[in-house]
Design an enzyme around this catalytic site. Structure first.
Site, PDB file in Angstrom:
ATOM      1  N   ASP A  69      33.947  36.765  24.909  1.00 37.71           N
ATOM      2  CA  ASP A  69      35.254  36.776  24.739  1.00 37.71           C
ATOM      3  C   ASP A  69      35.690  35.494  24.074  1.00 37.71           C
ATOM      4  O   ASP A  69      35.294  34.456  24.425  1.00 37.71           O
ATOM      5  CB  ASP A  69      35.882  36.833  26.228  1.00 37.71           C
ATOM      6  CG  ASP A  69      37.147  38.080  26.123  1.00 37.71           C
ATOM      7  OD1 ASP A  69      38.111  37.747  25.154  1.00 37.71           O
ATOM      8  OD2 ASP A  69      37.056  38.920  27.244  1.00 37.71           O
ATOM      9  N   ASP A 114      40.532  37.644  21.823  1.00 33.96           N
ATOM     10  CA  ASP A 114      41.756  38.032  22.981  1.00 33.96           C
ATOM     11  C   ASP A 114      43.158  37.755  22.002  1.00 33.96           C
ATOM     12  O   ASP A 114      43.230  36.563  21.153  1.00 33.96           O
ATOM     13  CB  ASP A 114      41.534  36.871  23.919  1.00 33.96           C
ATOM     14  CG  ASP A 114      42.711  36.883  24.949  1.00 33.96           C
ATOM     15  OD1 ASP A 114      42.434  37.931  25.498  1.00 33.96           O
ATOM     16  OD2 ASP A 114      43.627  36.128  25.028  1.00 33.96           O
ATOM     17  N   GLU A 133      41.120  42.078  19.851  1.00 36.08           N
ATOM     18  CA  GLU A 133      42.342  42.700  20.766  1.00 36.08           C
ATOM     19  C   GLU A 133      43.553  42.642  19.963  1.00 36.08           C
ATOM     20  O   GLU A 133      44.247  41.788  19.620  1.00 36.08           O
ATOM     21  CB  GLU A 133      42.557  42.057  22.132  1.00 36.08           C
ATOM     22  CG  GLU A 133      43.497  42.926  22.953  1.00 36.08           C
ATOM     23  CD  GLU A 133      43.790  41.831  23.993  1.00 36.08           C
ATOM     24  OE1 GLU A 133      44.517  42.483  25.211  1.00 36.08           O
ATOM     25  OE2 GLU A 133      44.187  40.816  23.837  1.00 36.08           O
ATOM     26  N   HIS A 135      39.943  45.586  31.531  1.00 35.74           N
ATOM     27  CA  HIS A 135      40.015  44.651  32.805  1.00 35.74           C
ATOM     28  C   HIS A 135      41.641  44.572  33.034  1.00 35.74           C
ATOM     29  O   HIS A 135      42.327  44.013  33.972  1.00 35.74           O
ATOM     30  CB  HIS A 135      39.540  43.202  32.680  1.00 35.74           C
ATOM     31  CG  HIS A 135      40.093  42.449  31.592  1.00 35.74           C
ATOM     32  ND1 HIS A 135      39.658  42.900  30.185  1.00 35.74           N
ATOM     33  CD2 HIS A 135      41.037  41.427  31.408  1.00 35.74           C
ATOM     34  CE1 HIS A 135      40.449  42.033  29.445  1.00 35.74           C
ATOM     35  NE2 HIS A 135      40.998  40.943  29.992  1.00 35.74           N
ATOM     36  N   ASP A 136      42.524  44.948  31.952  1.00 37.41           N
ATOM     37  CA  ASP A 136      44.024  44.963  31.818  1.00 37.41           C
ATOM     38  C   ASP A 136      44.573  46.253  32.248  1.00 37.41           C
ATOM     39  O   ASP A 136      45.787  46.411  32.322  1.00 37.41           O
ATOM     40  CB  ASP A 136      44.388  44.460  30.640  1.00 37.41           C
ATOM     41  CG  ASP A 136      44.091  43.132  30.268  1.00 37.41           C
ATOM     42  OD1 ASP A 136      43.921  42.138  31.109  1.00 37.41           O
ATOM     43  OD2 ASP A 136      43.727  42.735  29.172  1.00 37.41           O
TER      44      ASP A 136
HETATM   45  C1  GLC Z   1      44.375  39.714  26.836  1.00 40.24           C
HETATM   46  C2  GLC Z   1      43.477  39.541  28.038  1.00 40.24           C
HETATM   47  C3  GLC Z   1      44.288  39.699  29.180  1.00 40.24           C
HETATM   48  C4  GLC Z   1      44.884  37.929  29.252  1.00 40.24           C
HETATM   49  C5  GLC Z   1      45.870  37.840  27.950  1.00 40.24           C
HETATM   50  C6  GLC Z   1      46.048  36.418  27.911  1.00 40.24           C
HETATM   51  O1  GLC Z   1      45.488  40.517  26.681  1.00 40.24           O
HETATM   52  O2  GLC Z   1      42.774  41.006  27.996  1.00 40.24           O
HETATM   53  O3  GLC Z   1      43.641  39.749  30.420  1.00 40.24           O
HETATM   54  O4  GLC Z   1      45.628  37.778  30.406  1.00 40.24           O
HETATM   55  O5  GLC Z   1      45.171  38.282  26.977  1.00 40.24           O
HETATM   56  O6  GLC Z   1      44.904  35.419  27.457  1.00 40.24           O
END
Ligand code: GLC
Ligand code: CA
Length: 564
Positions: A98, A202, A256, A326-327
């Protein structure tokens, strides 16, 4: 340089904190992962996306990095990391880490320096602005944090505000500063040199902010998006980092793509653009959540629209296929009745519904055994998002608290983060100590040990499905055509190359559904995948689908192994 190996990959996402604890401190760690590498190999996956293991004060469980070149001691050491990487490579598994570089932790050296004075050499690594109003005590604009509240924090020492699109402990990096971009490229190369195979980037769609940081429109929930989602310089920055890092090795870069609509995805993932290799867009997970927080009833027609739009991207775009991470809450609880008597059929049907599509599928830890959401009391939530939501609602409008609790019982990220259920015993085989987060009480029934023993488990079905995909040209390269798009119960599509084709039929309802297949022209096709025993071997004019039944019929090919 790029072999685009990810087109033949099945990914498994590890959230290290919750995966496996080797030393009994209740926190998953790298040695724990090493102990499960044979499990991953036997599952058949060939790539891992590992959520952050870097040094971090953990305000957002590692998504707030204080040293990009070191390992968080609670997860282990750099030596452990290297051993894990080798263990993966020895088993034919690639590792994608990540990369969290829209922001760092406020405890990162750069930010510590940056806040010292306005002329500190690191000042411009972050986004500092004067406030508004007579005394500068109003934030520079009206943007809000993705976790509610202002996106700005005032710093007493230098009397300026810094931007943070997440918590105040996650200051946004200033990508307009070439030094920051240089640092990011160097970080990537540091890990590539060690043998890491790529990055999941991310919230990478947020890195370029519009000049002048204009006020956003709309409600104070996620306000400001239009000024930083796929911002003005994003393509330039992606090209640059490709040149300096990403394209120098045989990597996979998946972004992402928060806030990015599917229709805009080609602008960042089309192969000739030298930007990202693929994107995780959010349209699918927004089918049953509005504005990211508000649960709404699952609507299969909308779900299918998104899946089809994704499949119909231009052929030089490669889709990312996922239901969980994980979200997100657990798919088996979101898309059906994951607690009911047809739990297993549901888990398998969902697997078929995305594994037969074009793209790279991701399995989130526990999804392969059908882990469900968890019931938590208000004070049992541990995630910063749920906690911030409760705090702000309490402060601003307490009567809304029961509603916020209801929303989090469906939406909280905590659901995905309960410890991995390895065994039906105290600590669920995840830890011998006290787990950092509550274990789901259904661990006695839902766990790896019992799933491995049961030939009809969701886990064993996943194994067969992963195997079925390997080297399967129709799944990888075939065309996609959806049938009966207006049907509210069934997702039905065809994958085809030349005269070979699959017809995939998934019943998303927990009841029998008679389904006529006239339009498909697949009469006479042969059954190759089914999540119930005793389905007809050959497709007729119609089919009676049992609760959550999934079937795949095949035409023109005779060598596929049958999966039940
Ligand atoms: C992304 C991650 C999440 C995190 C956010 C801020 O959305 O997947 O878990 O809280 O970024 O880094
Ligand atoms: Ca541990």
């Amino acid at each position: 340089m790029k072999t685009r190996w990810y087109k033949d990959a099945v990914f498994y996402q590890i959230y290290p904190r919750s995966f496996c604890d080797s030393n009994g401190d209740g926190i998953g760690d790298i040695k724990g992962i090493i102990s499960k590498l044979d499990y991953l190999r036997d599952l058949g996956i060939n790539a891992v996306w590992l959520s952050p293991v870097y040094k971090s004060p953990n305000c957002d469980n590692g998504y707030d990095i204080s040293d990009y070149r070191d390992i968080n001691p609670e997860f282990g050491t750099m030596e452990d990391f290297k051993e894990m990487l080798k263990g993966m490579h020895d088993r034919g598994i690639r590792l994608v880490m990540d990369l969290v570089v829209n922001h760092s932790s406020d405890e990162h050296f750069w930010f510590q320096e940056s806040k010292k004075s306005k002329d500190n050499p690191y000042r411009d690594y972050y986004i500092w602005r004067e406030g508004k109003g007579k005394d500068g005590k109003k934030p520079p604009n009206n943007w809000t944090s993705r976790f509610t509240g202002k996106a700005w924090t005032f710093d007493e020492k230098t009397k300026e505000w810094y931007l943070h699109l997440f918590t105040s402990k996650q200051p946004d990096l200033n990508w307009d500063n070439p030094k920051v971009r240089e640092e990011v490229a160097n970080i990537c190369n540091f890990w590539f040199e060690m043998g890491v195979d790529g990055f999941r980037c991310d919230v990478i769609t947020y890195i370029s902010k519009e000049e002048g940081l204009p006020d956003g429109k709309g409600l104070p929930i996620l306000r400001g998006d239009e000024h930083f989602v796929l911002g003005p310089n994003i393509h330039k920055y992606f090209n640059e980092i490709n040149e300096k890092a990403w394209s120098r090795y045989d990597t996979m870069i998946v972004g992402e793509a928060i806030g990015c609509k599917l229709k805009d995805a080609p602008s960042i993932i089309a192969e000739d653009r030298n930007e990202l290799d693929s994107a995780i867009t959010f349209e699918l997970v927004q089918v049953d959540f509005k504005s990211d927080f508000l649960p709404v009833k699952f609507n299969l027609r909308k779900f299918k629209q998104v899946q089809s739009a994704w499949q119909n991207l231009p052929s030089n775009c490669w889709p990312t296929l996922y239901y969980e991470n994980h979200d997100q809450p657990r798919s088996i609880t979101r898309y059906g009745n994951g607690y009911g008597i047809h739990r297993k059929e549901l888990g398998k049907m969902l697997a078929v519904s995305y594994f037969m599509l074009r793209g790279t599928p991701y399995i989130f830890e526990g999804q392969e055994i059908g882990m469900t959401n968890i019931y938590l009391k208000p004070d049992e939530y541990v995630d910063v998002m749920a906690k911030q939501i409760f705090t702000i609602v309490k402060k601003v409008f307490p009567p809304l608290l029961p509603f916020a609790r209801w929303a989090m019982s469906k939406r909280a990220r905590d659901h995905a983060r309960t410890p991995m259920q390895w065994e039906g015993k105290q600590g669920c085989g995840f830890t011998t100590g006290t787990p950092w987060m509550k274990v789901n009480p259904n661990c006695d029934d839902i766990n790896v040990v019992s799933a491995l023993k049961n030939p009809n488990s969701i886990l064993n079905f996943y194994k067969k499905l992963i195997d079925f995909r390997k080297g399967n040209d129709i799944i990888k390269n075939g065309t996609y055509k959806e049938y009966y798009a207006g049907n509210k119960n069934v997702f039905c599509f065809e994958r085809k190359t030349g005269d070979k084709a699959y017809l995939v039929i998934c019943n998303f309802k927990e009841k029998n559904i008679p389904f006529n297949v006239d339009d498909t022209g697949m009469k006479g096709a042969k059954l190759v995948i089914s999540n119930y025993p005793n389905q007809e071997d050959v497709l007729g004019d119609a089919i009676l689908l049992k609760p959550y039944e999934a079937v795949v019929f095949e035409k023109g090919n005779s060598d596929s192994k049958r999966i039940i």
